[in-house]
Write a protein that holds these residues in place. Structure first.
Motif, PDB file in Angstrom:
ATOM      1  N   MET A  76     -15.286  12.017  -1.348  1.00  0.00           N
ATOM      2  CA  MET A  76     -15.030  11.444  -2.668  1.00  0.00           C
ATOM      3  C   MET A  76     -15.074  12.494  -3.770  1.00  0.00           C
ATOM      4  N   SER A  77     -15.857  13.550  -3.565  1.00  0.00           N
ATOM      5  CA  SER A  77     -15.953  14.605  -4.579  1.00  0.00           C
ATOM      6  C   SER A  77     -14.728  15.508  -4.586  1.00  0.00           C
ATOM      7  N   ARG A  78     -13.921  15.417  -3.499  1.00  0.00           N
ATOM      8  CA  ARG A  78     -12.763  16.312  -3.379  1.00  0.00           C
ATOM      9  C   ARG A  78     -11.426  15.601  -3.466  1.00  0.00           C
ATOM     10  N   GLU A  79     -11.389  14.315  -3.081  1.00  0.00           N
ATOM     11  CA  GLU A  79     -10.112  13.616  -2.964  1.00  0.00           C
ATOM     12  C   GLU A  79     -10.154  12.259  -3.676  1.00  0.00           C
ATOM     13  N   LYS A  80      -8.964  11.750  -3.986  1.00  0.00           N
ATOM     14  CA  LYS A  80      -8.854  10.400  -4.517  1.00  0.00           C
ATOM     15  C   LYS A  80      -9.015   9.419  -3.368  1.00  0.00           C
ATOM     16  N   THR A  81      -9.936   8.509  -3.493  1.00  0.00           N
ATOM     17  CA  THR A  81     -10.269   7.614  -2.382  1.00  0.00           C
ATOM     18  C   THR A  81      -9.946   6.170  -2.751  1.00  0.00           C
ATOM     19  N   GLU A  82      -8.954   5.603  -2.065  1.00  0.00           N
ATOM     20  CA  GLU A  82      -8.516   4.253  -2.358  1.00  0.00           C
ATOM     21  C   GLU A  82      -8.179   3.496  -1.078  1.00  0.00           C
ATOM     22  N   PHE A  83      -8.438   2.192  -1.109  1.00  0.00           N
ATOM     23  CA  PHE A  83      -7.942   1.304  -0.075  1.00  0.00           C
ATOM     24  C   PHE A  83      -6.537   0.856  -0.469  1.00  0.00           C
ATOM     25  N   THR A  84      -5.631   0.834   0.494  1.00  0.00           N
ATOM     26  CA  THR A  84      -4.306   0.244   0.265  1.00  0.00           C
ATOM     27  C   THR A  84      -4.341  -1.205   0.720  1.00  0.00           C
ATOM     28  N   ASN A  85      -3.802  -2.079  -0.098  1.00  0.00           N
ATOM     29  CA  ASN A  85      -3.773  -3.509   0.195  1.00  0.00           C
ATOM     30  C   ASN A  85      -2.340  -4.008   0.181  1.00  0.00           C
ATOM     31  N   VAL A  86      -2.005  -4.859   1.130  1.00  0.00           N
ATOM     32  CA  VAL A  86      -0.699  -5.489   1.183  1.00  0.00           C
ATOM     33  C   VAL A  86      -0.877  -6.974   0.868  1.00  0.00           C
ATOM     34  N   THR A  87      -0.191  -7.446  -0.159  1.00  0.00           N
ATOM     35  CA  THR A  87      -0.283  -8.850  -0.559  1.00  0.00           C
ATOM     36  C   THR A  87       1.086  -9.507  -0.479  1.00  0.00           C
ATOM     37  N   VAL A  88       1.125 -10.678   0.122  1.00  0.00           N
ATOM     38  CA  VAL A  88       2.382 -11.415   0.255  1.00  0.00           C
ATOM     39  C   VAL A  88       2.175 -12.871  -0.159  1.00  0.00           C
ATOM     40  N   SER A  89       3.133 -13.384  -0.917  1.00  0.00           N
ATOM     41  CA  SER A  89       3.140 -14.790  -1.326  1.00  0.00           C
ATOM     42  C   SER A  89       4.299 -15.482  -0.616  1.00  0.00           C
ATOM     43  N   LEU A  90       3.995 -16.589   0.071  1.00  0.00           N
ATOM     44  CA  LEU A  90       4.955 -17.234   0.956  1.00  0.00           C
ATOM     45  C   LEU A  90       5.123 -18.714   0.638  1.00  0.00           C
ATOM     46  N   VAL A  91       6.300 -19.238   0.983  1.00  0.00           N
ATOM     47  CA  VAL A  91       6.576 -20.674   0.893  1.00  0.00           C
ATOM     48  C   VAL A  91       7.004 -21.174   2.267  1.00  0.00           C
ATOM     49  N   LYS A  92       6.378 -22.246   2.732  1.00  0.00           N
ATOM     50  CA  LYS A  92       6.744 -22.822   4.036  1.00  0.00           C
ATOM     51  C   LYS A  92       8.126 -23.482   3.933  1.00  0.00           C
ATOM     52  N   THR A  93       9.020 -23.071   4.821  1.00  0.00           N
ATOM     53  CA  THR A  93      10.377 -23.625   4.788  1.00  0.00           C
ATOM     54  C   THR A  93      10.486 -24.913   5.618  1.00  0.00           C
TER      55      THR A  93
ATOM     56  N   LEU B  24       7.430  -8.635  10.542  1.00  0.00           N
ATOM     57  CA  LEU B  24       6.842  -9.712  11.332  1.00  0.00           C
ATOM     58  C   LEU B  24       7.061 -11.070  10.674  1.00  0.00           C
ATOM     59  N   LEU B  25       7.033 -11.117   9.354  1.00  0.00           N
ATOM     60  CA  LEU B  25       7.329 -12.373   8.657  1.00  0.00           C
ATOM     61  C   LEU B  25       8.765 -12.813   8.938  1.00  0.00           C
ATOM     62  N   GLU B  26       9.673 -11.858   8.949  1.00  0.00           N
ATOM     63  CA  GLU B  26      11.066 -12.176   9.247  1.00  0.00           C
ATOM     64  C   GLU B  26      11.229 -12.593  10.705  1.00  0.00           C
ATOM     65  N   LYS B  27      10.482 -11.979  11.587  1.00  0.00           N
ATOM     66  CA  LYS B  27      10.536 -12.349  13.010  1.00  0.00           C
ATOM     67  C   LYS B  27      10.031 -13.769  13.220  1.00  0.00           C
ATOM     68  N   ASP B  28       8.964 -14.142  12.498  1.00  0.00           N
ATOM     69  CA  ASP B  28       8.437 -15.507  12.610  1.00  0.00           C
ATOM     70  C   ASP B  28       9.431 -16.521  12.046  1.00  0.00           C
ATOM     71  N   GLY B  29       9.925 -16.270  10.855  1.00  0.00           N
ATOM     72  CA  GLY B  29      10.978 -17.093  10.281  1.00  0.00           C
ATOM     73  C   GLY B  29      10.565 -18.422   9.695  1.00  0.00           C
ATOM     74  N   SER B  30       9.256 -18.703   9.597  1.00  0.00           N
ATOM     75  CA  SER B  30       8.802 -20.006   9.115  1.00  0.00           C
ATOM     76  C   SER B  30       8.586 -20.047   7.605  1.00  0.00           C
ATOM     77  N   PHE B  31       8.661 -18.881   6.954  1.00  0.00           N
ATOM     78  CA  PHE B  31       8.318 -18.801   5.536  1.00  0.00           C
ATOM     79  C   PHE B  31       9.380 -18.019   4.763  1.00  0.00           C
ATOM     80  N   THR B  32       9.517 -18.385   3.505  1.00  0.00           N
ATOM     81  CA  THR B  32      10.289 -17.589   2.561  1.00  0.00           C
ATOM     82  C   THR B  32       9.324 -16.672   1.806  1.00  0.00           C
ATOM     83  N   ILE B  33       9.694 -15.413   1.671  1.00  0.00           N
ATOM     84  CA  ILE B  33       8.843 -14.457   0.960  1.00  0.00           C
ATOM     85  C   ILE B  33       9.136 -14.536  -0.535  1.00  0.00           C
ATOM     86  N   ASN B  34       8.142 -14.952  -1.309  1.00  0.00           N
ATOM     87  CA  ASN B  34       8.267 -14.975  -2.770  1.00  0.00           C
ATOM     88  C   ASN B  34       8.013 -13.600  -3.362  1.00  0.00           C
TER      89      ASN B  34
END
Length: 362
Positions: free
Chosen positions: A345-362, A270-280
């Motif tokens: 939690m007593s049976r499985e590893k329980t974690e949130f997955t997070n997606v982090t992106v750093s962008l520069v406005k072109t 979606l970042l590539e589709k928008d095209g307004s930012f460079t992905i750092n």
């Protein structure tokens, strides 16, 4: 299908020990884990702009509570460290704190003098002026004039959709996009996220100056499998209430949480589709459900781990549950939900997955 818009799901719900302000440790952990990324982004902005006298920073989805000023404090300290090394005068800072109008802005600004004194004490003499502004409104629309922002930050907010997707009436017994959801439901959630995320990017690209930075952290998922387990467990608890005759089946079937957890690949596309930012940088990382890695050793303590996680989730979901099902639902569903969380939690590893992106406005 009942539409529950994101305003109902503001993260400032609840009171006392169930309030978001007191139950946001996973969010805090995510902010601290991404600190090297935000530090690098803000210092790169500062060092590349020799004549920058004022830095305008917007924190979108700021909430209210201990995390509200955490990101701002980290950003100010990062700039202050670099400007001292470069022997520059400190810039001033224009800080914009944004959230929905239902957010507790009064609480934020009551605590502001204390935080301002802390900033001055920690940064010392020569630290620039800080001007704070509250900006109520949805970030799925324009919030600022064109070319006025230098830095935008948002954490744990963009997974909330602007509305429940249309055409998901057959998502029965589920309350989000789940493994058991029909293909058309999965497509509808994905399409709504695409609309919202592209709208967000378009608005921010207009508000940021050329070369401005943006760092986003979004609750996501590890792969393309449509799953957000902690909400699926809430659906199981609600289904138990249906089987016990405490909640009408039609009432549950008309309820969906306006949330979508994208994969890293979806965000990149979606970042590539928008095209307004460079992905750092673009990366995924995990945070334990409790927000505390040391709790992994204690997850067999069901009264501890399950209670804390359920309390955190209650702070986030209580407003929308009450809006749809009524006040009585809370004391019925959360004891069941807590037990389900503790058992898992007593049976499985329980974690949130997070997606982090750093962008520069072109």
């Amino acid at each position: 299908m009942t539409t529950v818009v994101v305003e109902v799901l503001g993260v400032n719900g609840g009171i006392g020990n169930t309030s978001y302000a007191k139950n946001s440790l996973p969010q805090q952990k995510a902010i601290l884990k991404t600190k090297p990324i935000t530090d690098q982004a803000i210092t790169s902005l500062y060092t590349s702009s020799l004549n920058l006298k004022t830095i305008s920073i917007a924190d979108l989805g700021c909430s209210s509570g201990p995390n509200t000023f955490l990101t701002v404090s980290n950003l100010l300290k990062a700039v202050d460290r670099v400007r001292k090394k470069l022997r520059r005068d400190s810039p001033d800072f224009q800080i914009y704190l944004n959230d929905l109008p239902t957010n507790d802005f009064n609480s934020i600004f009551r605590s502001l003098p204390t935080h301002q004194e802390e900033f001055k004490r920690e940064m010392g003499d020569g630290f620039g002026q800080c001007f704070f502004n509250g900006v109520p409104g949805s970030f799925y629309g324009r919030l600022f004039p064109a070319d006025t922002l230098h830095f935008v930050h948002s954490s744990y907010s963009l997974q909330w959709l602007s509305q429940v997707p249309k055409g998901i009436e057959d998502n029965k017994a589920n309350i989000c996009m789940a493994p058991g959801s029909p293909p058309n439901v999965r497509k509808a959630f994905s399409a709504q996220f695409e609309i919202d995320f592209l709208t967000f990017l378009k608005c921010r690209s207009e508000e940021l100056v050329k070369g401005g930075r943006m760092v986003l952290t979004i609750l996501g998922r590890k792969n393309e499998k449509p799953s957000f387990l902690i909400i699926e467990l809430l659906a199981m608890a609600l289904n138990e209430l249906v089987s016990e005759g405490l909640v009408a089946e039609e009432k549950l079937n008309s309820f969906n949480v306006p949330m979508y957890t994208p994969s890293l690949a979806e965000v990149k596309s979606l970042l590539e589709k928008d095209g307004s930012f460079t992905i750092n940088s673009l990366e995924a990382f995990q945070v334990h459900w409790t927000g505390n890695e040391s709790d992994v050793e204690n997850i067999s303590d069901k009264n501890n781990g399950g209670y804390n996680v359920a309390r955190c989730m209650r702070a986030v979901t209580e407003p929308t549950l009450v809006s749809h099902f009524g006040e009585g639902i809370i004391e019925d569903v959360f004891p069941k939900y807590r037990k389900m969380i503790a058992d898992y939690m007593s049976r499985e590893k329980t974690e949130f997955t997070n997606v982090t992106v750093s962008l520069v406005k072109t």
